[in-house]
Design a protein around this motif. Structure first.
Motif, mmCIF file in Angstrom:
data_model
loop_
_atom_site.group_PDB
_atom_site.id
_atom_site.type_symbol
_atom_site.label_atom_id
_atom_site.label_comp_id
_atom_site.label_asym_id
_atom_site.label_seq_id
_atom_site.Cartn_x
_atom_site.Cartn_y
_atom_site.Cartn_z
ATOM 1 N N GLY A 50 49.252 49.664 -4.337
ATOM 2 C CA GLY A 50 49.317 49.034 -5.651
ATOM 3 C C GLY A 50 49.883 49.925 -6.732
ATOM 4 O O GLY A 50 49.867 49.567 -7.915
ATOM 5 N N LYS A 106 55.317 48.704 -7.121
ATOM 6 C CA LYS A 106 55.394 47.381 -7.739
ATOM 7 C C LYS A 106 56.714 47.182 -8.482
ATOM 8 O O LYS A 106 57.316 46.101 -8.445
ATOM 9 C CB LYS A 106 54.215 47.175 -8.681
ATOM 10 C CG LYS A 106 52.882 46.969 -7.987
ATOM 11 C CD LYS A 106 51.790 46.648 -8.997
ATOM 12 C CE LYS A 106 50.480 46.305 -8.314
ATOM 13 N NZ LYS A 106 49.411 45.967 -9.302
ATOM 14 N N THR A 164 53.454 40.104 -3.838
ATOM 15 C CA THR A 164 52.027 40.380 -3.937
ATOM 16 C C THR A 164 51.663 41.431 -2.897
ATOM 17 O O THR A 164 51.692 41.180 -1.693
ATOM 18 C CB THR A 164 51.207 39.104 -3.691
ATOM 19 O OG1 THR A 164 51.573 38.111 -4.655
ATOM 20 C CG2 THR A 164 49.718 39.400 -3.812
#
Length: 340
Positions: free
Chosen positions: A130, A135, A142
């Protein structure tokens, strides 16, 4: 044709009836080209060929010790290594392969990476999937915030050299703290032996990432990421993009060269030749002239007729100019000064 990946420590022994009789040629080294060599040697009709997939570092050690007829290595030996050899060693490339970042993320099949992000993962600076850097490269995806399990080689490895050579070109911190080599002082990671060992860690560990040669990712049904090249394009590894890495690169007469981080706009950036290393003068130890000729014939086959197997096994063929240089090198082989 069904592809079969043989185990890393397996000994490939191919027996054929031929004009060479019972001559056996032995080789050891890189796991990177092992699936290709398995096919090449199975189809070859000129001699028996034994090849042990034990890693490039071990292959280089064994050719220096003259315990094998040839070594397989994904990185060329250094000038210092060649100087220490008991005779003149030669290199010929046999294929171009790609090293890919394979990953295991539940629900995710496609990811983008760039060099600095891969370097920071392997430096231990990016610890979870994450992380904002990951990202940012993957808008709209996702990504589960799992901890990253870093998988890397535990043995002396040409695949490690290729991967770390690339990281050294795209990350000054990686270059200064770790650098490029067959064996490294890794900041983080779980070690595994061979490309198949790293692939096994990734396959069995949700949240894992590991660098492996393309065919090992495909045969283990692993997802692998696209990597941003020097032109700013995210490139998925395949034969074409790997081959593009050699376009525009000046290939020296001895063929020892790095293809990583190619300037070609369509090239996959973590690509490399894989090499066979052998002695120019085949008269040493108890070797016979017939053994030297048998090796020369095998090497000639690998850069000519044997090239037909490259693309079907997810390797790029040698460019015509490189194949020509390889044949010139092979033709320089001799037996005690007598041309083979």
């Amino acid at each position: 044709m069904k592809k079969t990946l043989l185990g890393l420590s397996a000994l490939l022994t191919i027996g054929t009836a031929s004009a060479q009789g019972t001559i056996t040629i032995t080789g050891a080294g890189a796991s990177f080209p092992y699936p290709l060599y398995s096919k090449m040697f199975a189809e070859y009709k000129g001699a028996n060929v034994n090849y042990q997939s034990v890693g490039s570092g071990s292959g280089q050690k064994q050719i220096l010790e003259r315990t094998v007829d040839f070594a397989g290595s994904d990185n060329p030996m250094t000038d210092a290594q060649l100087k220490d050899a008991p005779g003149k060693l030669l290199h010929i490339p046999t294929a171009i392969g790609a090293v890919v970042p394979a990953f295991n993320l539940p629900g995710v099949t496609k990811l983008n990476f760039d060099g600095p992000t891969l370097a920071n993962i392997y430096l231990g600076k990016i610890k979870t999937w994450g992380d904002p850097a990951i990202k940012k490269l993957n808008p709209g995806v996702t990504i589960p915030p799992l901890p990253i399990t870093v998988a890397r080689r535990s043995d002396g490895s040409g695949t490690t050299f290729v991967f770390s050579d690339y990281l050294s070109k795209v990350s000054s911190e990686w270059k200064s703290k770790v650098g490029a080599g067959n064996s490294l002082q890794w900041p983080v990671g779980t070690g595994a032996k061979g490309n198949d060992g790293v692939a096994g860690v990734v396959k069995s560990t949700p949240g894992a990432i590991g660098y492996v040669e393309l065919v090992y990712a495909k045969q283990n049904k692993l997802n692998f990421g696209a990597v941003k090249n020097r032109a700013g394009k995210f490139i998925v590894a395949d034969n074409g993009p790997a081959s593009k890495a050699a376009e525009g690169v000046v290939i020296p007469a001895d063929t020892r060269v790095s293809l990583t981080n190619s300037a070609n706009a369509d090239a996959y950036p973590i690509a490399s030749f894989t090499y066979v290393i052998f002695y120019q003068d085949q008269k040493y130890g108890s070797r016979t002239e017939a053994q030297g000729k048998a090796l020369k014939n095998l090497l000639t086959y690998m850069v000519t007729t044997g090239q037909q197997y490259n693309e079907g096994l997810d390797y790029a063929k040698l460019p015509a100019g490189v194949a020509s240089k390889a044949k010139n090198i092979i033709n320089s082989m001799n037996y005690g000064g007598k041309k083979l």
